[in-house]
Design a protein around this motif. Structure first.
Motif, PDB file in Angstrom:
ATOM      1  N   THR A  43       1.500  -1.008  -0.064  1.00 51.10           N
ATOM      2  CA  THR A  43      -0.216   0.007  -0.104  1.00 51.10           C
ATOM      3  C   THR A  43       0.933   1.291   0.319  1.00 51.10           C
ATOM      4  N   TYR A  44       1.818   1.242   1.070  1.00 51.14           N
ATOM      5  CA  TYR A  44       2.949   2.552   1.090  1.00 51.14           C
ATOM      6  C   TYR A  44       3.487   2.868  -0.332  1.00 51.14           C
ATOM      7  N   ALA A  45       3.524   1.751  -1.270  1.00 46.65           N
ATOM      8  CA  ALA A  45       4.654   1.514  -2.488  1.00 46.65           C
ATOM      9  C   ALA A  45       3.998   2.044  -2.937  1.00 46.65           C
ATOM     10  N   LEU A  46       3.052   1.870  -3.679  1.00 46.37           N
ATOM     11  CA  LEU A  46       1.963   2.250  -4.515  1.00 46.37           C
ATOM     12  C   LEU A  46       2.072   3.711  -4.158  1.00 46.37           C
ATOM     13  N   GLY A  47       1.672   3.616  -3.380  1.00 44.13           N
ATOM     14  CA  GLY A  47       1.253   5.697  -2.802  1.00 44.13           C
ATOM     15  C   GLY A  47       2.757   6.832  -3.532  1.00 44.13           C
ATOM     16  N   GLY A  48       3.515   5.703  -3.310  1.00 43.46           N
ATOM     17  CA  GLY A  48       4.568   6.295  -3.628  1.00 43.46           C
ATOM     18  C   GLY A  48       4.818   6.763  -5.051  1.00 43.46           C
ATOM     19  N   ILE A  49       4.500   5.399  -6.298  1.00 41.98           N
ATOM     20  CA  ILE A  49       4.835   5.524  -7.405  1.00 41.98           C
ATOM     21  C   ILE A  49       4.029   6.216  -7.854  1.00 41.98           C
ATOM     22  N   GLY A  51       3.277   9.573  -6.371  1.00 34.97           N
ATOM     23  CA  GLY A  51       3.670  10.127  -5.606  1.00 34.97           C
ATOM     24  C   GLY A  51       4.178  10.272  -6.237  1.00 34.97           C
ATOM     25  N   GLY A  52       5.220   9.441  -6.678  1.00 34.46           N
ATOM     26  CA  GLY A  52       6.906  10.241  -7.442  1.00 34.46           C
ATOM     27  C   GLY A  52       7.754   9.857  -6.907  1.00 34.46           C
ATOM     28  N   GLN A 110      -7.883   2.406  -4.914  1.00 32.70           N
ATOM     29  CA  GLN A 110      -7.479   1.732  -3.994  1.00 32.70           C
ATOM     30  C   GLN A 110      -7.101   3.733  -3.632  1.00 32.70           C
ATOM     31  N   ILE A 111      -5.755   3.685  -4.034  1.00 32.00           N
ATOM     32  CA  ILE A 111      -5.324   5.071  -3.105  1.00 32.00           C
ATOM     33  C   ILE A 111      -5.430   5.898  -4.042  1.00 32.00           C
ATOM     34  N   GLN A 112      -5.426   4.928  -5.472  1.00 31.33           N
ATOM     35  CA  GLN A 112      -5.754   6.890  -6.230  1.00 31.33           C
ATOM     36  C   GLN A 112      -6.548   7.380  -5.800  1.00 31.33           C
ATOM     37  N   LYS A 113      -7.707   6.557  -5.944  1.00 28.97           N
ATOM     38  CA  LYS A 113      -9.570   7.789  -4.816  1.00 28.97           C
ATOM     39  C   LYS A 113      -9.283   8.141  -3.648  1.00 28.97           C
ATOM     40  N   ALA A 114      -8.443   7.813  -2.841  1.00 27.17           N
ATOM     41  CA  ALA A 114      -8.434   8.487  -1.759  1.00 27.17           C
ATOM     42  C   ALA A 114      -7.042   9.359  -1.858  1.00 27.17           C
ATOM     43  N   MET A 115      -6.497   9.296  -2.841  1.00 25.07           N
ATOM     44  CA  MET A 115      -5.440  10.134  -3.205  1.00 25.07           C
ATOM     45  C   MET A 115      -6.225  11.755  -3.708  1.00 25.07           C
TER      46      MET A 115
END
Length: 123
Positions: A43-49, A51-52, A110-115
């Protein structure tokens, strides 16, 4: 689209968002929720991707290469990313791949939607 290829230093490397990839990332971040341990690394790694984040790009690509031959060395991957002429293009390629792979697709959405919701609240 089962695997992604990158040419690094004249060698062709294969990358896949596999169960091994997911487990390798999940082991990196764990937390307690009640009486059980929850793994959040992917989850953290995908969010990092999304987010750059360079460090997450390194970790994700390294984990995606698990089980393949040739196996890329982390130092070689770091040098490739440092010297990459189109880092935005590399992030896009990895991001597009992860958004379609079975192992990461739902979590990615899910991460994209939350962001997106978070950025709308801030605006």
């Amino acid at each position: 689209m089962n695997t992604m290829q990158l040419e690094i230093n004249g060698k062709e490397y294969e990358f896949k968002a596999s169960i091994k990839f997911m487990r390798a990332l999940n082991e990196k971040v764990k937390t307690k929720s009640g009486d059980r341990e929850v793994e959040l690394g992917m989850t953290y790694a995908l969010g990092g991707i999304i987010g750059g984040e360079i460090e997450d790009l390194i970790d994700v690509l390294y984990a995606m290469n698990i089980g393949f031959s040739p196996r890329i060395k982390k130092e070689e991957l770091e040098t490739y990313i440092e010297d990459c002429d189109d880092i935005d293009g590399l992030f896009k390629k990895v991001s597009d791949f992860l958004s379609k792979a079975n192992v990461s697709k739902k979590k990615y959405e899910q991460i994209q939607k939350a962001m997106k919701q978070t950025s709308q609240v801030k605006a």
